[in-house]
Motif scaffolding. Sequence first.
Motif, PDB file in Angstrom:
ATOM      1  N   ALA A 266       0.829  -1.207   0.000  1.00 14.25           N
ATOM      2  CA  ALA A 266       0.000   0.000   0.000  1.00 14.25           C
ATOM      3  C   ALA A 266       0.865   1.259   0.000  1.00 14.25           C
ATOM      4  N   GLU A 267       1.991   1.205   0.703  1.00 12.14           N
ATOM      5  CA  GLU A 267       2.919   2.338   0.708  1.00 12.14           C
ATOM      6  C   GLU A 267       3.541   2.541  -0.676  1.00 12.14           C
ATOM      7  N   MET A 268       3.892   1.450  -1.334  1.00 17.72           N
ATOM      8  CA  MET A 268       4.423   1.561  -2.690  1.00 17.72           C
ATOM      9  C   MET A 268       3.393   2.185  -3.620  1.00 17.72           C
ATOM     10  N   ASP A 269       2.154   1.737  -3.484  1.00 17.43           N
ATOM     11  CA  ASP A 269       1.068   2.299  -4.294  1.00 17.43           C
ATOM     12  C   ASP A 269       0.912   3.794  -4.031  1.00 17.43           C
ATOM     13  N   ARG A 270       1.096   4.190  -2.786  1.00 20.65           N
ATOM     14  CA  ARG A 270       0.945   5.612  -2.422  1.00 20.65           C
ATOM     15  C   ARG A 270       1.956   6.493  -3.145  1.00 20.65           C
ATOM     16  N   ILE A 271       3.193   6.048  -3.258  1.00 22.28           N
ATOM     17  CA  ILE A 271       4.233   6.911  -3.833  1.00 22.28           C
ATOM     18  C   ILE A 271       4.392   6.735  -5.342  1.00 22.28           C
ATOM     19  N   LEU A 272       3.702   5.731  -5.923  1.00 22.16           N
ATOM     20  CA  LEU A 272       3.859   5.446  -7.346  1.00 22.16           C
ATOM     21  C   LEU A 272       2.889   6.278  -8.185  1.00 22.16           C
ATOM     22  N   LEU A 273       3.393   6.845  -9.262  1.00 24.23           N
ATOM     23  CA  LEU A 273       2.561   7.600 -10.193  1.00 24.23           C
ATOM     24  C   LEU A 273       1.621   6.677 -10.969  1.00 24.23           C
ATOM     25  N   PRO A 274       0.472   7.165 -11.427  1.00 29.66           N
ATOM     26  CA  PRO A 274      -0.348   6.372 -12.345  1.00 29.66           C
ATOM     27  C   PRO A 274       0.481   5.984 -13.570  1.00 29.66           C
ATOM     28  N   GLY A 275       0.402   4.737 -13.966  1.00 31.80           N
ATOM     29  CA  GLY A 275       1.218   4.251 -15.064  1.00 31.80           C
ATOM     30  C   GLY A 275       2.609   3.828 -14.644  1.00 31.80           C
ATOM     31  N   GLY A 276       2.941   4.046 -13.359  1.00 28.59           N
ATOM     32  CA  GLY A 276       4.251   3.661 -12.851  1.00 28.59           C
ATOM     33  C   GLY A 276       4.371   2.151 -12.706  1.00 28.59           C
ATOM     34  N   ARG A 277       5.593   1.681 -12.551  1.00 28.10           N
ATOM     35  CA  ARG A 277       5.839   0.242 -12.495  1.00 28.10           C
ATOM     36  C   ARG A 277       6.670  -0.104 -11.268  1.00 28.10           C
ATOM     37  N   MET A 278       6.469  -1.305 -10.782  1.00 27.42           N
ATOM     38  CA  MET A 278       7.246  -1.774  -9.638  1.00 27.42           C
ATOM     39  C   MET A 278       7.722  -3.193  -9.895  1.00 27.42           C
ATOM     40  N   ALA A 279       8.921  -3.488  -9.415  1.00 23.89           N
ATOM     41  CA  ALA A 279       9.477  -4.839  -9.495  1.00 23.89           C
ATOM     42  C   ALA A 279       9.915  -5.243  -8.096  1.00 23.89           C
ATOM     43  N   ILE A 280       9.289  -6.299  -7.580  1.00 23.33           N
ATOM     44  CA  ILE A 280       9.590  -6.805  -6.239  1.00 23.33           C
ATOM     45  C   ILE A 280      10.209  -8.185  -6.393  1.00 23.33           C
ATOM     46  N   THR A 281      11.457  -8.315  -6.006  1.00 22.33           N
ATOM     47  CA  THR A 281      12.181  -9.580  -6.140  1.00 22.33           C
ATOM     48  C   THR A 281      12.504 -10.129  -4.759  1.00 22.33           C
ATOM     49  N   ASP A 282      12.262 -11.423  -4.565  1.00 22.35           N
ATOM     50  CA  ASP A 282      12.552 -12.001  -3.249  1.00 22.35           C
ATOM     51  C   ASP A 282      12.649 -13.521  -3.356  1.00 22.35           C
ATOM     52  N   ILE A 283      12.813 -14.144  -2.189  1.00 19.26           N
ATOM     53  CA  ILE A 283      12.901 -15.587  -2.124  1.00 19.26           C
ATOM     54  C   ILE A 283      11.502 -16.185  -2.273  1.00 19.26           C
ATOM     55  N   SER A 284      11.364 -17.124  -3.171  1.00 15.06           N
ATOM     56  CA  SER A 284      10.074 -17.776  -3.367  1.00 15.06           C
ATOM     57  C   SER A 284       9.760 -18.670  -2.179  1.00 15.06           C
ATOM     58  N   GLU A 285       8.561 -18.574  -1.672  1.00  7.58           N
ATOM     59  CA  GLU A 285       8.170 -19.418  -0.543  1.00  7.58           C
ATOM     60  C   GLU A 285       8.044 -20.882  -0.958  1.00  7.58           C
ATOM     61  N   ASP A 286       8.036 -21.137  -2.271  1.00  5.76           N
ATOM     62  CA  ASP A 286       7.942 -22.512  -2.761  1.00  5.76           C
ATOM     63  C   ASP A 286       9.303 -23.194  -2.888  1.00  5.76           C
TER      64      ASP A 286
END
Length: 344
Positions: A266-286
Motif C-alpha cells: 500500500a505504501e508503494m502504491d501511495r508513492i507510485l505515479l499512475p502508469g508507474g511500475r514496480m518490481a519486487i524480487t525475493d525468495i520464493s516461498e515454494d
Amino acid sequence: MKVFEAARLLGTTPRTLRFYEEKGLVTPAKARENGYRLYSEADIERLRWIIALRELGMPLAAIGEVLQTVHQHDDFLRLADRARALLYEEWVAAGQKLQALDDTIAKWRRQAQPGIGAAEDAAEMMKHSRFQRSSWNDRWDYDRLALEHGEAAPLAALAKVLTPTGYEHALIKTLEWIDPIAGEYGAELGAGTGNLSVKLAEAGVRLTAIEQSAQMLSILRGRLPHVEAKLGNLLTLPLPDRVCSFIACSFAMHHLNSSQQLLALAEMDRILLPGGRMAITDISEDSEAAAGSFKSAAAGQPLAAAIEPFRLHELQNWLKSHRYSIVLEHLDAAAVMLFAVKPE
C-alpha cells in the motif's frame, strides 16, 4: 544577555526559553547577585539550533541528541536521518487517519442515522495498521552485518538460500524489468549497501534509495555520493504521494510478516505515479531453501538465519483488486520476481 533580550533577539518568548531550560536543552549561567539568567553567545547559538529544528518538526528528545553531535558530521547526519524517518512515520499515519475518517464520514452520509459501527470498523483498521508498523524490528541485525561484510552484507544475509550467481542474476533481471529511462525519478526500497542502486544509477535515473540500516546506508552513500539516500523502512516510506515512475525492491519483503507485506505494498502504491511500475524480487516461498529457513525459524533457531514467506498470492490479489497489470517470473529455484504496472 538576559532572558527578555535573548527572547527578543531570537523572535520567541521568555517562557519558551525557560521551557527549553527545563527540558535540559540549554543551561544559561545565573547572576550571583539576583539569579537572573545570563545567555552567552554559545547559548544563543544553541537556541538558534533548537528553534530552527523545532520549526522543522523535530521532537525535543531528538533535538537533544542531535545537538550533542553538531561537530561530529557523520553522527549528526545519522541522528538527523532518524528524526526525519520518525517525522515521516507521523505524517503517513496522519494521512491514513484522515483517509479513514473521510471514508467513515462517507458511510455516515449514506446512513439515515450515523452508526458507531462504521467508526469502530475504521478505528480497528487503524489500530491494526499502527500495531503492524510499530511491531517491526530488525531481527537480522543488519548494522552488524554491514560492519562485518561491507558491500556484500545483503548477500551474506541470504547465503543460506541464495548463491552469489543467483543473487546477481536476480538483480540484473529486476533491472531489466524496470527498464529505467534516463532522467526519470524512482525509488529503491530496502536498498541495502547499494548493489542494485549502482545498476540503476548507471542507467541515468534520478534515484532515491531507502534503507532501514544506518550502517548499510553509510556504505551506500560512500559508493553513490550523488544518489539521494534516506533512512526509512517499507512500512512508512519517507517520500510524498505519487512521485515515482518506478519502484525497485530486491530481497527486502521477506523481513515483513504477511500483514506488513500488504502495508508495504500500500505504501508503494501511495508513492507510485499512475502508469508507474514496480518490481519486487525475493525468495520464493515454494523454494526448498526458503522452506528450510521457515522451518528453522519455527523451531526457534537463530532469527538471523530465518526469513519470512514472500506472500505472492496475497500480494497478487491486492494488486489485482487495485487494477494493476501483473507479471510473475521465477528467476531460478530460489528467487521470484513480481512485476506490476499501476493503472493510468
